[in-house]
Design a protein around this motif. Sequence first.
Motif, short mmCIF file in Angstrom:
data_model
loop_
_atom_site.label_atom_id
_atom_site.label_comp_id
_atom_site.label_asym_id
_atom_site.label_seq_id
_atom_site.Cartn_x
_atom_site.Cartn_y
_atom_site.Cartn_z
N ASN A 22 0.83 -1.21 0.00
CA ASN A 22 0.00 0.00 0.00
C ASN A 22 0.86 1.25 0.00
OD1 ASN A 22 -2.55 -1.16 -0.12
ND2 ASN A 22 -2.70 -1.36 2.10
N SER A 23 1.93 1.24 0.77
CA SER A 23 2.83 2.39 0.83
C SER A 23 3.46 2.66 -0.54
CB SER A 23 3.91 2.16 1.88
OG SER A 23 4.78 3.25 1.95
N ILE A 24 3.89 1.61 -1.19
CA ILE A 24 4.49 1.74 -2.53
C ILE A 24 3.47 2.28 -3.53
CG2 ILE A 24 5.42 0.41 -4.48
CD1 ILE A 24 6.77 -1.39 -2.28
N ARG A 25 2.25 1.75 -3.46
CA ARG A 25 1.18 2.21 -4.36
C ARG A 25 0.87 3.68 -4.14
NH1 ARG A 25 -4.03 3.06 -3.72
NH2 ARG A 25 -4.07 2.14 -1.64
N LYS A 26 0.79 4.10 -2.88
CA LYS A 26 0.49 5.50 -2.56
C LYS A 26 1.63 6.42 -3.00
CE LYS A 26 -2.48 4.21 1.26
NZ LYS A 26 -2.58 4.12 2.72
N ALA A 27 2.86 5.97 -2.84
CA ALA A 27 4.00 6.78 -3.29
C ALA A 27 3.95 6.97 -4.80
CB ALA A 27 5.31 6.11 -2.87
N ARG A 28 3.60 5.93 -5.53
CA ARG A 28 3.49 6.02 -6.99
C ARG A 28 2.38 7.01 -7.38
NH1 ARG A 28 1.75 1.01 -8.47
NH2 ARG A 28 3.68 0.22 -7.60
N LEU A 29 1.24 6.94 -6.68
CA LEU A 29 0.16 7.88 -6.97
C LEU A 29 0.59 9.32 -6.71
CD1 LEU A 29 -2.93 6.00 -5.48
CD2 LEU A 29 -2.48 6.49 -7.89
#
Length: 65
Positions: A22-29
Amino acid sequence: MREPRAPQQIDSRGELERELANSIRKARLLDERAPVDTVRVVTDGRSVVDVAADVPAATGWVNRA
């Protein structure tokens, strides 16, 4: 006076892996959607006090040496 609550703990490997994903996904967003002039303050491995000292300088409110 009540004691402060302990931070929530991740109690299983599966939960940790989900949180990291989730952290990686949010950073990408954020990378994709944040305006070009967005200021970022590095937080990895730093204390809250150290990060907080950088925020006013990053906003231009004060000069930090």
